[in-house]
Design a protein around this motif. Sequence first.
Motif, mmCIF file in Angstrom:
data_model
loop_
_atom_site.group_PDB
_atom_site.id
_atom_site.type_symbol
_atom_site.label_atom_id
_atom_site.label_comp_id
_atom_site.label_asym_id
_atom_site.label_seq_id
_atom_site.Cartn_x
_atom_site.Cartn_y
_atom_site.Cartn_z
ATOM 1 N N PRO A 140 5.053 11.078 -2.735
ATOM 2 C CA PRO A 140 4.295 9.821 -2.603
ATOM 3 C C PRO A 140 3.378 9.537 -3.795
ATOM 4 O O PRO A 140 3.244 8.385 -4.217
ATOM 5 C CB PRO A 140 3.486 10.025 -1.314
ATOM 6 N N ALA A 141 2.765 10.574 -4.356
ATOM 7 C CA ALA A 141 1.873 10.357 -5.499
ATOM 8 C C ALA A 141 2.646 9.821 -6.709
ATOM 9 O O ALA A 141 2.095 9.062 -7.516
ATOM 10 C CB ALA A 141 1.147 11.647 -5.854
ATOM 11 N N GLY A 142 3.907 10.175 -6.831
ATOM 12 C CA GLY A 142 4.736 9.647 -7.920
ATOM 13 C C GLY A 142 4.943 8.146 -7.783
ATOM 14 O O GLY A 142 4.926 7.409 -8.775
ATOM 15 N N ASP A 143 5.127 7.675 -6.543
ATOM 16 C CA ASP A 143 5.242 6.229 -6.307
ATOM 17 C C ASP A 143 3.946 5.520 -6.681
ATOM 18 O O ASP A 143 3.960 4.420 -7.232
ATOM 19 C CB ASP A 143 5.587 5.952 -4.841
ATOM 20 N N VAL A 144 2.813 6.157 -6.378
ATOM 21 C CA VAL A 144 1.512 5.565 -6.720
ATOM 22 C C VAL A 144 1.390 5.437 -8.241
ATOM 23 O O VAL A 144 0.955 4.397 -8.747
ATOM 24 C CB VAL A 144 0.344 6.401 -6.135
ATOM 25 N N ILE A 145 1.793 6.451 -8.975
ATOM 26 C CA ILE A 145 1.717 6.412 -10.440
ATOM 27 C C ILE A 145 2.527 5.244 -10.985
ATOM 28 O O ILE A 145 2.047 4.459 -11.813
ATOM 29 C CB ILE A 145 2.203 7.745 -11.049
ATOM 30 N N ARG A 146 3.759 5.096 -10.529
ATOM 31 C CA ARG A 146 4.606 4.004 -11.020
ATOM 32 C C ARG A 146 4.060 2.644 -10.601
ATOM 33 O O ARG A 146 4.107 1.683 -11.371
ATOM 34 C CB ARG A 146 6.044 4.199 -10.556
ATOM 35 N N GLY A 156 -4.846 -2.349 -11.676
ATOM 36 C CA GLY A 156 -4.637 -0.987 -11.193
ATOM 37 C C GLY A 156 -5.877 -0.357 -10.594
ATOM 38 O O GLY A 156 -5.803 0.345 -9.584
ATOM 39 N N GLU A 157 -7.029 -0.609 -11.197
ATOM 40 C CA GLU A 157 -8.268 0.011 -10.717
ATOM 41 C C GLU A 157 -8.611 -0.460 -9.305
ATOM 42 O O GLU A 157 -8.930 0.351 -8.430
ATOM 43 C CB GLU A 157 -9.416 -0.301 -11.684
ATOM 44 N N ALA A 158 -8.519 -1.764 -9.061
ATOM 45 C CA ALA A 158 -8.811 -2.299 -7.726
ATOM 46 C C ALA A 158 -7.784 -1.798 -6.708
ATOM 47 O O ALA A 158 -8.135 -1.462 -5.569
ATOM 48 C CB ALA A 158 -8.818 -3.826 -7.764
ATOM 49 N N ALA A 159 -6.520 -1.737 -7.122
ATOM 50 C CA ALA A 159 -5.471 -1.267 -6.215
ATOM 51 C C ALA A 159 -5.682 0.189 -5.838
ATOM 52 O O ALA A 159 -5.484 0.583 -4.686
ATOM 53 C CB ALA A 159 -4.102 -1.450 -6.858
ATOM 54 N N LEU A 160 -6.113 1.004 -6.794
ATOM 55 C CA LEU A 160 -6.324 2.423 -6.508
ATOM 56 C C LEU A 160 -7.495 2.629 -5.545
ATOM 57 O O LEU A 160 -7.453 3.518 -4.698
ATOM 58 C CB LEU A 160 -6.541 3.216 -7.797
ATOM 59 N N LYS A 161 -8.528 1.789 -5.650
ATOM 60 C CA LYS A 161 -9.647 1.865 -4.697
ATOM 61 C C LYS A 161 -9.143 1.596 -3.283
ATOM 62 O O LYS A 161 -9.521 2.279 -2.333
ATOM 63 C CB LYS A 161 -10.740 0.867 -5.067
ATOM 64 N N THR A 162 -8.266 0.620 -3.137
ATOM 65 C CA THR A 162 -7.675 0.302 -1.831
ATOM 66 C C THR A 162 -6.800 1.452 -1.346
ATOM 67 O O THR A 162 -6.881 1.860 -0.184
ATOM 68 C CB THR A 162 -6.828 -0.988 -1.930
ATOM 69 N N LEU A 163 -5.980 1.984 -2.240
ATOM 70 C CA LEU A 163 -5.074 3.072 -1.869
ATOM 71 C C LEU A 163 -5.831 4.346 -1.488
ATOM 72 O O LEU A 163 -5.396 5.084 -0.611
ATOM 73 C CB LEU A 163 -4.103 3.389 -3.011
ATOM 74 N N ARG A 165 -8.401 4.711 0.208
ATOM 75 C CA ARG A 165 -8.801 4.670 1.628
ATOM 76 C C ARG A 165 -7.620 4.934 2.566
ATOM 77 O O ARG A 165 -7.805 5.397 3.675
ATOM 78 C CB ARG A 165 -9.423 3.319 1.958
ATOM 79 N N THR A 166 -6.409 4.624 2.102
ATOM 80 C CA THR A 166 -5.242 4.739 2.984
ATOM 81 C C THR A 166 -4.366 5.959 2.717
ATOM 82 O O THR A 166 -3.630 6.386 3.605
ATOM 83 C CB THR A 166 -4.366 3.470 2.877
ATOM 84 N N LEU A 167 -4.436 6.494 1.509
ATOM 85 C CA LEU A 167 -3.588 7.645 1.162
ATOM 86 C C LEU A 167 -4.078 8.918 1.845
ATOM 87 O O LEU A 167 -5.286 9.129 1.966
ATOM 88 C CB LEU A 167 -3.586 7.882 -0.345
ATOM 89 N N PRO A 168 -3.166 9.792 2.254
ATOM 90 C CA PRO A 168 -3.584 11.105 2.745
ATOM 91 C C PRO A 168 -4.303 11.862 1.621
ATOM 92 O O PRO A 168 -3.960 11.711 0.449
ATOM 93 C CB PRO A 168 -2.267 11.800 3.111
ATOM 94 N N PRO A 169 -5.294 12.684 1.962
ATOM 95 C CA PRO A 169 -6.058 13.407 0.933
ATOM 96 C C PRO A 169 -5.182 14.250 0.000
ATOM 97 O O PRO A 169 -5.452 14.335 -1.195
ATOM 98 C CB PRO A 169 -7.011 14.294 1.741
ATOM 99 N N GLU A 170 -4.113 14.869 0.530
ATOM 100 C CA GLU A 170 -3.259 15.699 -0.335
ATOM 101 C C GLU A 170 -2.510 14.861 -1.363
ATOM 102 O O GLU A 170 -2.292 15.291 -2.496
ATOM 103 C CB GLU A 170 -2.299 16.576 0.476
ATOM 104 N N THR A 171 -2.131 13.625 -1.002
ATOM 105 C CA THR A 171 -1.454 12.741 -1.953
ATOM 106 C C THR A 171 -2.417 12.337 -3.062
ATOM 107 O O THR A 171 -2.058 12.358 -4.246
ATOM 108 C CB THR A 171 -0.897 11.493 -1.237
ATOM 109 N N PHE A 172 -3.649 11.994 -2.676
ATOM 110 C CA PHE A 172 -4.633 11.627 -3.694
ATOM 111 C C PHE A 172 -4.958 12.836 -4.570
ATOM 112 O O PHE A 172 -5.132 12.703 -5.781
ATOM 113 C CB PHE A 172 -5.901 11.059 -3.055
#
Length: 196
Positions: A140-146, A156-163, A165-172
């Motif tokens: 999942p973290a690879g999808d976030v990078i792309r 990207g910065e605003a999107a990552l702030k949103t993500l 809150r929703t991503l599992p801690p291990e993915t972040f």
Amino acid sequence: MRLTEQILAIAAEHPDGVALSAKNLLHLGNRAAVDQALSRLVGRKQLVRIGRGVYLRPVTTRFGTRAPSVEQAIAALATQRGEIIVSTAAAAANALGLTTQVPVRSVYLTSGRSRKIQLGMQMVELRHAPRWQFTLAGRPAGDVIRALAWLGPAKGEAALKTLKRTLPPETFGDLVAAAPLLPTWLAQIIGKAAYL
């Protein structure tokens, strides 16, 4: 037993989505004979060619036969060629809910050469991408990078702030650990988000 029948028997032993390679069939005859038999089977629509020397058996259902799914073909090609193949950044952004744009064409990023593959009536495009685009491929973290790469520094910065809150801690956590492998602007965005 004829060579084409032997190849079909071997193909039938494999589950759907497992590729046949011409090189793996050389025990049946010389390369020219194997290539000719494979070509005949493709002409009869008993095999589908998905790349040079790589073939899949069509999927048979109660409604008839069809080409293998794009996902099956991509997975088989990646396995046979030793390439990394992942969804495009736009598809990753859509899957993560960062955009409502749905990719119309089937496009994938590859560590191999750029090319197009015909699967039944569908054309699949493989585009060569930089190595960092394959960081954490298949996770999942690879999808976030792309997805962040597709959005660019401004969004990207605003999107990552949103993500975050929703991503599992291990993915972040995977994302933060991979930051040194990424372009500077992307590593900075991830670093900011990690410490906010």
